[in-house]
Motif scaffolding. Sequence first.
Motif, PDB file in Angstrom:
ATOM      1  N   PRO A   1      13.308  10.784   7.290  1.00 39.89           N
ATOM      2  CA  PRO A   1      12.096  10.210   6.697  1.00 39.89           C
ATOM      3  C   PRO A   1      10.948  11.214   6.752  1.00 39.89           C
ATOM      4  CG  PRO A   1      13.047   8.759   8.379  1.00 39.89           C
ATOM      5  CD  PRO A   1      13.696  10.088   8.527  1.00 39.89           C
ATOM      6  N   ALA A   2      10.177  11.294   5.693  1.00 42.60           N
ATOM      7  CA  ALA A   2       9.030  12.202   5.673  1.00 42.60           C
ATOM      8  C   ALA A   2       8.027  11.844   6.770  1.00 42.60           C
ATOM      9  CB  ALA A   2       8.349  12.163   4.303  1.00 42.60           C
ATOM     10  N   SER A   3       7.950  10.556   7.117  1.00 45.42           N
ATOM     11  CA  SER A   3       6.998  10.120   8.139  1.00 45.42           C
ATOM     12  C   SER A   3       7.397  10.571   9.534  1.00 45.42           C
ATOM     13  CB  SER A   3       6.866   8.590   8.113  1.00 45.42           C
ATOM     14  OG  SER A   3       8.125   7.987   8.366  1.00 45.42           O
ATOM     15  N   LEU A   4       8.653  11.010   9.697  1.00 46.84           N
ATOM     16  CA  LEU A   4       9.123  11.488  11.002  1.00 46.84           C
ATOM     17  C   LEU A   4       9.395  12.984  10.968  1.00 46.84           C
ATOM     18  CD1 LEU A   4      11.534   8.639  12.193  1.00 46.84           C
ATOM     19  CD2 LEU A   4       9.106   8.967  12.671  1.00 46.84           C
ATOM     20  N   SER A   5       8.650  13.700  10.133  1.00 49.47           N
ATOM     21  CA  SER A   5       8.818  15.146  10.004  1.00 49.47           C
ATOM     22  C   SER A   5       7.450  15.811  10.073  1.00 49.47           C
ATOM     23  CB  SER A   5       9.490  15.481   8.674  1.00 49.47           C
ATOM     24  OG  SER A   5       9.561  16.872   8.468  1.00 49.47           O
TER      25      SER A   5
ATOM     26  N   ASN B   1      14.412  22.086   5.529  1.00 50.08           N
ATOM     27  CA  ASN B   1      13.393  21.746   4.550  1.00 50.08           C
ATOM     28  C   ASN B   1      12.422  20.778   5.205  1.00 50.08           C
ATOM     29  OD1 ASN B   1      12.007  21.566   2.143  1.00 50.08           O
ATOM     30  ND2 ASN B   1      13.371  20.080   1.234  1.00 50.08           N
ATOM     31  N   PHE B   2      11.138  20.921   4.898  1.00 49.80           N
ATOM     32  CA  PHE B   2      10.132  20.021   5.453  1.00 49.80           C
ATOM     33  C   PHE B   2       9.378  19.253   4.368  1.00 49.80           C
ATOM     34  CE2 PHE B   2      10.682  22.841   9.059  1.00 49.80           C
ATOM     35  CZ  PHE B   2      10.582  21.986  10.148  1.00 49.80           C
ATOM     36  N   LEU B   3       9.564  19.585   3.115  1.00 50.16           N
ATOM     37  CA  LEU B   3       8.803  18.926   2.063  1.00 50.16           C
ATOM     38  C   LEU B   3       9.598  17.776   1.457  1.00 50.16           C
ATOM     39  CD1 LEU B   3       7.028  21.935   0.345  1.00 50.16           C
ATOM     40  CD2 LEU B   3       6.198  20.416   2.129  1.00 50.16           C
TER      41      LEU B   3
ATOM     42  N   VAL C   1       8.530  26.224  14.450  1.00 48.43           N
ATOM     43  CA  VAL C   1       8.098  25.926  13.084  1.00 48.43           C
ATOM     44  C   VAL C   1       7.739  24.461  12.890  1.00 48.43           C
ATOM     45  CG1 VAL C   1       8.796  25.999  10.648  1.00 48.43           C
ATOM     46  CG2 VAL C   1       9.534  27.794  12.209  1.00 48.43           C
ATOM     47  N   GLY C   2       8.596  23.556  13.347  1.00 44.50           N
ATOM     48  CA  GLY C   2       8.338  22.135  13.147  1.00 44.50           C
ATOM     49  C   GLY C   2       9.407  21.287  13.788  1.00 44.50           C
TER      50      GLY C   2
ATOM     51  N   GLY D   1      12.288  24.935  -0.573  1.00 43.80           N
ATOM     52  CA  GLY D   1      11.822  25.117   0.789  1.00 43.80           C
ATOM     53  C   GLY D   1      12.250  26.523   1.137  1.00 43.80           C
ATOM     54  N   PHE D   2      12.719  26.769   2.292  1.00 40.71           N
ATOM     55  CA  PHE D   2      13.222  28.086   2.605  1.00 40.71           C
ATOM     56  C   PHE D   2      14.653  28.209   2.145  1.00 40.71           C
ATOM     57  CE2 PHE D   2       9.570  27.799   5.273  1.00 40.71           C
ATOM     58  CZ  PHE D   2       9.012  29.054   5.101  1.00 40.71           C
ATOM     59  N   HIS D   3      14.981  29.358   1.573  1.00 40.94           N
ATOM     60  CA  HIS D   3      16.298  29.571   0.979  1.00 40.94           C
ATOM     61  C   HIS D   3      17.382  29.535   2.043  1.00 40.94           C
ATOM     62  CE1 HIS D   3      18.833  30.963  -2.332  1.00 40.94           C
ATOM     63  NE2 HIS D   3      19.460  31.706  -1.461  1.00 40.94           N
TER      64      HIS D   3
END
Length: 312
Positions: A131-135, A57-59, A101-102, A51-53
């Motif tokens: 959880p990915a579903s909450l990002s 992280n979003f992935l 950003v997010g 992700g970003f160094h």
Amino acid sequence: MRSVAWLHKGEITMRMYVVRVNPDPRKCLPYSKYPTATEYKRIHKTSPMNGFHEAVNFLPEHGIIRGYLPPRHLVSMRTGEPFILVTITAKTAKTGGDKLVGVQAGCVYQGKTNRQSSEPGINLTWHYRCPASLSILFSEAILGARTIILGSSGSWVRGPTFEVKRNSQKRIINTISGLLRDSESKKRFKLLIERTNQVLPTAEFESESTFERDVAKAWHTSLSIVKGNKYPIQKEVRTFVYERDPKVVAYTLKNAKGICFDCKESGPFISKTTGFPYLEVHHVRTLKDAGGDTIDNTIALCPNCHRARHYS
């Protein structure tokens, strides 16, 4: 501005934090130069932080996102209680500054935890999971992040993270929703906020994933004496689940040598964990019926026979 109709009447139970990410002076390109989802995915392929160094992280990895927080983040984030994390770029950044950003909800601080890197010689860590579903990583650049967070009269305190006061949360949520133009982002953001007070959907998956790693470790240890738990305790995840001993599972699988207890056939494929034909451990007397998590109450079954035991 018109209030968002779908925002529930009650207050959001999670604390909300904002993380301000500054340009990274190291070799990787700075986080603030990549404010959109498309650009994020491009840098994600080369950055050693998955992700970003620099931070965050979003992935996802198997449905769970593991992110890194900047040094000197707030101590109040470390309580273990779920929180909402809003990521913005620094207003002073020469490129891509003052952008939202997010947003991630259901973030839980885990402490500094080591993680594997695809590149040798790079030591990676992560601090929180969600959880990915909450990002949601916004596909469009949202300008004026500092004003969105602080309002017209607020001021940023020292440090990379900022706790949003309860009375400002609804204003921030309404403002972000009103600025989103992409219909998919708008829909996902709505669902994210609606779910913040619900049980986290990936907590159960995370628990099972952790247990499987413990079994893999136990497989390579001495299993000559395995006591197990005659009266296994429960822990609250999504529902109550029994806390099992990974050594009992490892012992039962190892003793079976890849042969199903019921049909006497080999497992259908080779397990990456054990190197033997894949089998599943079954409690003869179930834990919910007061069965013990012990080696004399477990057998190894192929998936078909395991399902037959439960459902036939």
